[in-house]
Design a protein around this motif. Structure first.
Motif, short mmCIF file in Angstrom:
data_model
loop_
_atom_site.label_atom_id
_atom_site.label_comp_id
_atom_site.label_asym_id
_atom_site.label_seq_id
_atom_site.Cartn_x
_atom_site.Cartn_y
_atom_site.Cartn_z
N GLU A 1 38.47 44.06 36.74
CA GLU A 1 39.12 43.96 38.24
C GLU A 1 40.15 45.07 37.63
OE1 GLU A 1 41.11 41.38 41.66
OE2 GLU A 1 40.35 40.59 40.02
N ALA B 1 30.91 48.72 40.29
CA ALA B 1 31.53 48.45 39.40
C ALA B 1 31.95 47.13 38.89
CB ALA B 1 33.13 49.25 39.35
N ALA B 2 31.98 46.27 39.92
CA ALA B 2 32.00 44.92 39.67
C ALA B 2 30.94 44.38 38.95
CB ALA B 2 32.75 44.03 40.66
N LEU C 1 32.76 45.98 34.82
CA LEU C 1 34.76 46.64 34.94
C LEU C 1 35.01 46.15 35.27
CD1 LEU C 1 35.56 49.16 33.74
CD2 LEU C 1 35.81 50.50 36.64
N ARG D 1 38.90 48.15 37.37
CA ARG D 1 37.63 49.22 39.04
C ARG D 1 38.57 49.40 39.88
NH1 ARG D 1 36.49 43.31 41.21
NH2 ARG D 1 36.06 43.51 38.43
N GLU E 1 33.13 50.25 44.41
CA GLU E 1 33.64 48.76 44.49
C GLU E 1 32.98 48.31 43.38
OE1 GLU E 1 36.03 45.58 43.50
OE2 GLU E 1 34.97 46.08 45.27
#
Length: 143
Positions: free
Chosen positions: A47, A40-41, A45, A50, A37
């Motif tokens: 929210e 990805a943030a 990506l 994600r 996570e």
């Protein structure tokens, strides 16, 4: 290995940018979800996507633990405008043919819900044979 937050997430060259590479077991799945996570943030990506991406990665990693020897290896990369996760295991292997077309249970299948869900929420899902076991690659576009 986690991505270096001091490096810019945008890379116009399209060259693969490794964000996370690690081995995992069942005990490490919660920490793996958090790291995926975070990466990805950091990669950009959104929210909403994600959450789907983390869920899909968790489903495939959990499958590796449950069906392929209790462990796996994850490689998370940004390639151009795509976030790609590759999970490798040392189990008996399988092919994409086992991924149900309909929600398992509706078609009589009793397994495959995680694979079906992953196929549903990602932009790309492939299953290939590794040197031993399977290599599952899933990806989402960043934009």
């Amino acid at each position: 290995m986690l991505a270096d937050p001091r490096r810019p997430a945008d890379d116009d060259s399209g060259a693969p940018q490794c964000l996370l590479r690690r081995r995992f077991t069942a005990r490490e799945l919660p920490e793996l979800r958090v790291q995926v996570e975070q990466c990805a943030a950091w990669a950009g990506l959104s929210e909403i996507r994600r959450g789907d991406f983390v869920l899909a990665v968790d489903e495939i990693a959990t499958n590796a633990v449950e069906h392929a020897g209790g462990k796996g290896t994850l490689l998370l990369r940004r390639i151009g405008e795509e976030l790609e996760c590759q999970i490798t295991d040392s189990g008996p292997g399988f092919s994409a043919d086992v991924i149900p077309e309909l929600l398992p249970g509706l078609d009589g299948a009793t397994t495959g819900r995680g694979l079906w869900l992953t196929k549903l929420v990602t932009d790309r899902l492939t299953v290939t044979a590794g040197t031993s076991g399977a290599v599952v690659t899933l990806a989402m576009r960043l934009s």
